[in-house]
Design a protein around this motif. Sequence first.
Motif, short mmCIF file in Angstrom:
data_model
loop_
_atom_site.label_atom_id
_atom_site.label_comp_id
_atom_site.label_asym_id
_atom_site.label_seq_id
_atom_site.Cartn_x
_atom_site.Cartn_y
_atom_site.Cartn_z
N ASN A 22 18.90 -38.95 14.15
CA ASN A 22 18.75 -40.10 15.04
C ASN A 22 17.37 -40.12 15.67
O ASN A 22 16.50 -39.30 15.32
CB ASN A 22 19.85 -40.10 16.11
N ALA A 47 25.34 -44.74 9.81
CA ALA A 47 24.63 -45.65 10.73
C ALA A 47 25.28 -47.01 10.86
O ALA A 47 24.88 -47.80 11.72
CB ALA A 47 23.19 -45.81 10.27
N MET A 65 23.32 -50.49 11.73
CA MET A 65 22.08 -50.22 12.44
C MET A 65 20.92 -50.13 11.45
O MET A 65 21.09 -49.66 10.32
CB MET A 65 22.19 -48.91 13.21
N VAL A 101 17.80 -48.77 9.44
CA VAL A 101 17.50 -47.41 9.00
C VAL A 101 16.09 -47.37 8.42
O VAL A 101 15.68 -48.30 7.71
CB VAL A 101 18.52 -46.93 7.95
#
Length: 337
Positions: A4, A34, A37, A39
């Motif tokens: 992260n 993820a 989200m 990446v």
Amino acid sequence: MAVNAQGRRLGKPLTVKNDAFMITVLLTWVRSIAGDMPVTWAIEDGRGFARRLADGLLLASQEVVWVPARLTAAHRKLHAATGTKSDPVDAAAAAHAALATPGLDRHRIDERVRELRVLVDYRADLIKRRTMMINQLKAQLHVWLDHTPGDLARPKGMDAVTALLDAASLGAHVRQALTEMSMEIAELNRRVRQLDDAIRELVTPLAPTLLEITGISHISAAILIAEIGDITRFSSSAKLARYTGCAPIPVYSADKERHRLHRGGNRRLNSVLYTAAIVQKRRYPAAQALLARHEPTKGSRGARRILQRHLIDVIHRAMTTDQASWQHHITRHDHAA
């Protein structure tokens, strides 16, 4: 390896096969971690598999950044228990380097540059093979005929060797071996000439300004474009100089300041700059004047390095001008659908 924004590991590392399903497997894995989200994929800068992986991810609408090997090496020493290499350790090092260096180069796909890169790499491989065969043939000719031939990369030299073998008194097996070696060299010469013609055809419309520089041939221009790609990833000529290994490194010894070659740069590009500097030293008055001005204090090597650094400024401007005129499409993350 997924981490992260704080550098904490997420999920289990994944090892994938280099096959047609590689990208699908990677995307399925990262979505399980993820979700939706955004990446960023960090890949250690390299050739072959790394470029194929980066292309596949970019075409799948993923953001990809290139991590220089020197950064992964530094982060491997910082974050690995022993500093040794392994796939998980290297993946973690690339991830930590990307987090610590937000300005890394974003991957992009330029089909013309990709095509040119294949030809340049193939030509380099043929040149290595040809050099090996030429050295072997020269050694055998010296042993069996006490003869050292001229330049076997040119038709005149090959014709002389063929005539020599035809007139020589040799055993059948030795004659056959030497003849086959010379035939192989002739075939490699033909393939290199064909590649030279193809490279000239591809690079001419891409680098008209670059080709005007004394010492930059079509092959040199092709290597510059193939290795650098998008020149805009170097915001200044100083950054390009560091990348090519042409930015002198200060060395202080016995209260004397001097500069030496940066050996950590791209050696293929550095070789192009070295050749261009040698050509300019012989043929270009402005370069001759620059060398004459610096040789008394810097020596011949130091003066040549100054010339190479100056050439980087000229090349950076030329490539920037040329690329601004390109009309073909370049695939980037922000253009991906």
